[in-house]
Design an enzyme around this catalytic site. Sequence first.
Site, PDB file in Angstrom:
ATOM      1  N   GLU A  89      71.683  37.208  30.251  1.00  0.00           N
ATOM      2  CA  GLU A  89      70.285  37.270  29.840  1.00  0.00           C
ATOM      3  C   GLU A  89      69.952  38.607  29.193  1.00  0.00           C
ATOM      4  O   GLU A  89      70.564  39.628  29.496  1.00  0.00           O
ATOM      5  CB  GLU A  89      69.381  37.034  31.027  1.00  0.00           C
ATOM      6  CG  GLU A  89      69.542  38.070  32.103  1.00  0.00           C
ATOM      7  CD  GLU A  89      68.553  37.836  33.225  1.00  0.00           C
ATOM      8  OE1 GLU A  89      68.281  38.775  33.971  1.00  0.00           O
ATOM      9  OE2 GLU A  89      68.059  36.704  33.327  1.00  0.00           O
ATOM     10  N   CYS A 102      66.495  45.117  26.779  1.00  0.00           N
ATOM     11  CA  CYS A 102      67.291  45.443  27.952  1.00  0.00           C
ATOM     12  C   CYS A 102      68.554  44.589  27.873  1.00  0.00           C
ATOM     13  O   CYS A 102      68.470  43.361  27.930  1.00  0.00           O
ATOM     14  CB  CYS A 102      66.438  45.090  29.157  1.00  0.00           C
ATOM     15  SG  CYS A 102      67.224  45.350  30.713  1.00  0.00           S
ATOM     16  N   CYS A 109      78.082  41.665  38.549  1.00  0.00           N
ATOM     17  CA  CYS A 109      78.380  43.077  38.798  1.00  0.00           C
ATOM     18  C   CYS A 109      79.137  43.200  40.114  1.00  0.00           C
ATOM     19  O   CYS A 109      78.834  42.488  41.074  1.00  0.00           O
ATOM     20  CB  CYS A 109      77.085  43.877  38.877  1.00  0.00           C
ATOM     21  SG  CYS A 109      77.351  45.656  39.126  1.00  0.00           S
ATOM     22  N   CYS A 113      75.120  46.204  45.232  1.00  0.00           N
ATOM     23  CA  CYS A 113      73.827  46.640  45.752  1.00  0.00           C
ATOM     24  C   CYS A 113      73.091  45.397  46.255  1.00  0.00           C
ATOM     25  O   CYS A 113      72.836  44.470  45.483  1.00  0.00           O
ATOM     26  CB  CYS A 113      73.005  47.343  44.676  1.00  0.00           C
ATOM     27  SG  CYS A 113      73.952  48.597  43.778  1.00  0.00           S
ATOM     28  N   CYS A 116      69.863  43.682  44.633  1.00  0.00           N
ATOM     29  CA  CYS A 116      69.920  43.349  43.210  1.00  0.00           C
ATOM     30  C   CYS A 116      70.474  41.944  42.999  1.00  0.00           C
ATOM     31  O   CYS A 116      71.539  41.604  43.532  1.00  0.00           O
ATOM     32  CB  CYS A 116      70.799  44.374  42.504  1.00  0.00           C
ATOM     33  SG  CYS A 116      71.224  43.924  40.813  1.00  0.00           S
ATOM     34  N   CYS A 337      66.928  41.811  36.107  1.00  0.00           N
ATOM     35  CA  CYS A 337      68.179  41.851  36.846  1.00  0.00           C
ATOM     36  C   CYS A 337      68.800  40.511  37.245  1.00  0.00           C
ATOM     37  O   CYS A 337      68.950  40.203  38.426  1.00  0.00           O
ATOM     38  CB  CYS A 337      68.017  42.698  38.109  1.00  0.00           C
ATOM     39  SG  CYS A 337      67.254  44.260  37.753  1.00  0.00           S
TER      40      CYS A 337
HETATM   41  N1  SAH Z   1      74.061  48.778  36.970  1.00  0.00           N
HETATM   42  C1  SAH Z   1      73.163  49.690  36.337  1.00  0.00           C
HETATM   43  C2  SAH Z   1      72.283  49.058  35.291  1.00  0.00           C
HETATM   44  C3  SAH Z   1      71.739  47.694  35.556  1.00  0.00           C
HETATM   45  S1  SAH Z   1      70.532  47.569  36.835  1.00  0.00           S
HETATM   46  C4  SAH Z   1      72.320  50.393  37.371  1.00  0.00           C
HETATM   47  O1  SAH Z   1      72.339  49.997  38.532  1.00  0.00           O
HETATM   48  O2  SAH Z   1      71.692  51.389  37.005  1.00  0.00           O
HETATM   49  C5  SAH Z   1      69.072  48.237  36.053  1.00  0.00           C
HETATM   50  C6  SAH Z   1      68.080  48.838  37.017  1.00  0.00           C
HETATM   51  O3  SAH Z   1      67.435  47.819  37.806  1.00  0.00           O
HETATM   52  C7  SAH Z   1      68.714  49.798  38.009  1.00  0.00           C
HETATM   53  O4  SAH Z   1      67.925  50.953  38.123  1.00  0.00           O
HETATM   54  C8  SAH Z   1      68.692  48.989  39.278  1.00  0.00           C
HETATM   55  O5  SAH Z   1      68.763  49.787  40.401  1.00  0.00           O
HETATM   56  C9  SAH Z   1      67.401  48.235  39.160  1.00  0.00           C
HETATM   57  N2  SAH Z   1      67.264  47.089  40.047  1.00  0.00           N
HETATM   58  C10 SAH Z   1      68.233  46.254  40.468  1.00  0.00           C
HETATM   59  N3  SAH Z   1      67.722  45.286  41.257  1.00  0.00           N
HETATM   60  C11 SAH Z   1      66.400  45.520  41.325  1.00  0.00           C
HETATM   61  C12 SAH Z   1      65.318  44.860  41.987  1.00  0.00           C
HETATM   62  N4  SAH Z   1      65.523  43.774  42.732  1.00  0.00           N
HETATM   63  N5  SAH Z   1      64.084  45.377  41.850  1.00  0.00           N
HETATM   64  C13 SAH Z   1      63.867  46.483  41.094  1.00  0.00           C
HETATM   65  N6  SAH Z   1      64.841  47.148  40.439  1.00  0.00           N
HETATM   66  C14 SAH Z   1      66.093  46.672  40.561  1.00  0.00           C
HETATM   67 FE1  SF4 Z   2      75.222  46.368  39.724  1.00  0.00          FE
HETATM   68 FE2  SF4 Z   2      72.755  45.660  40.352  1.00  0.00          FE
HETATM   69 FE3  SF4 Z   2      73.877  47.742  41.579  1.00  0.00          FE
HETATM   70 FE4  SF4 Z   2      73.176  47.938  38.974  1.00  0.00          FE
HETATM   71  S1  SF4 Z   2      71.814  47.643  40.727  1.00  0.00           S
HETATM   72  S2  SF4 Z   2      75.101  48.580  39.939  1.00  0.00           S
HETATM   73  S3  SF4 Z   2      73.579  45.827  38.311  1.00  0.00           S
HETATM   74  S4  SF4 Z   2      74.572  45.606  41.730  1.00  0.00           S
END
Ligand code: SAH
Ligand code: SF4
Length: 349
Positions: A89, A102, A109, A113, A116, A337
């Site tokens: 997406e 974006c 991934c 985390c 996410c 995300c």
């Molecule tokens: N993997 C990279 C980039 C993709 S995630 C990273 O983690 O930076 C892009 C952003 O969205 C990151 O700052 C991540 O921490 C945030 N993010 C992920 N899941 C989220 C959620 N459920 N609510 C708000 N921000 C989120």
């Molecule tokens: Fe991967 Fe989501 Fe963590 Fe970014 S926030 S590193 S996309 S698991």
Amino acid sequence: MPTVYDLTREQLTDRVVAWGEPAFRAKQIWWQLWKRAATYEQMSDVSPTLRERLATDLPLGVEVVDERTADRGATRKGLLRLGGSHLIETVLMGYRDRVTVCVSSQVGCAMGCGFCATGQMGLESNLTAGEIAAQVVWARREAARLPDSTPQRLTNVVFMGMGEPMANYRPVRDAIARLMDPSGMRLGARHITVSTVGLVPGIGRLGRDHPQVGLAVSLHAADDALRNQLVPPNELYPLAELEAAIAAWRDRTRRRPSIEWAMIDGVNDSDEQAGKLASIAYRLRAHVNLIPLNPTPGSPSRPSGSRRIESFVRVLESGRVNVTVRDTRGRRIDAACGQLRLEHANPPV
Ligand code: SAH
Ligand code: SF4
């Protein structure tokens, strides 16, 4: 299957010349692919025979599976099939003064985390440089359909979609080069930002390879005990090491780094965390972006309330740190995300 966007300009020229066409034809095609974001059918100065050959041998490789809009058309999300198989997406967001896309760097991934949606999927595959750049091509075309409350032209690219850019570094590096190519899209490096969970070697490489490109680091916790829980790669690259890498990046590039922080109710939103974050951000002269958590199906975590966020902001400001509370753009269409992707993987019954 590779897409035409995986080819360099020289490679495209070689192919077209090998078919008995003049080299300037390749130049025309390149320009239309990148600058006009045109499909082959739209290339009226290319003969129908050649267009057919291009479509068969060098497919564009971008198929729009689904599109959704929110915020009165100012947020547009595309579910794209890239290279014939990868489903990802891409989100386009129009603001008063800029239009940001974006992009995703991976399908899923591996970083794990828990809060996410992309992390909950695990890693399905990496994207190629062309597949990453093709999302920006889609966005450039889509930008023309934005309402006139925003510019109708793509201005910024952020690597904040699915995936961890530093875990797929070379394709990300090459996609950035392609986007900046003066004979194509010509995006300015200062309008491109890479967001990382904090993979230290990648931060060093990005600073060397593309010193003008912006850096955002997703911190989410300001001590190792909490960060190990929220962001598993912290076990490998703990905060002190990460902070040193960001400081080195800042010294090399002379740019201000950003720190991203998802505000999670009762988890990382205390004044104590804010105080620790303030020290780190002040030392790095970083800009802090607070993002109220987007709830995801695979996690019980909830976004912090507005009172808590205000208090957190006050602590940062009294530590003389620049802070912005980001809006939750496109939440109604799950534009954050990887959530649309999850929906398609598990269609509602
Ligand atoms: N993997 C990279 C980039 C993709 S995630 C990273 O983690 O930076 C892009 C952003 O969205 C990151 O700052 C991540 O921490 C945030 N993010 C992920 N899941 C989220 C959620 N459920 N609510 C708000 N921000 C989120
Ligand atoms: Fe991967 Fe989501 Fe963590 Fe970014 S926030 S590193 S996309 S698991």
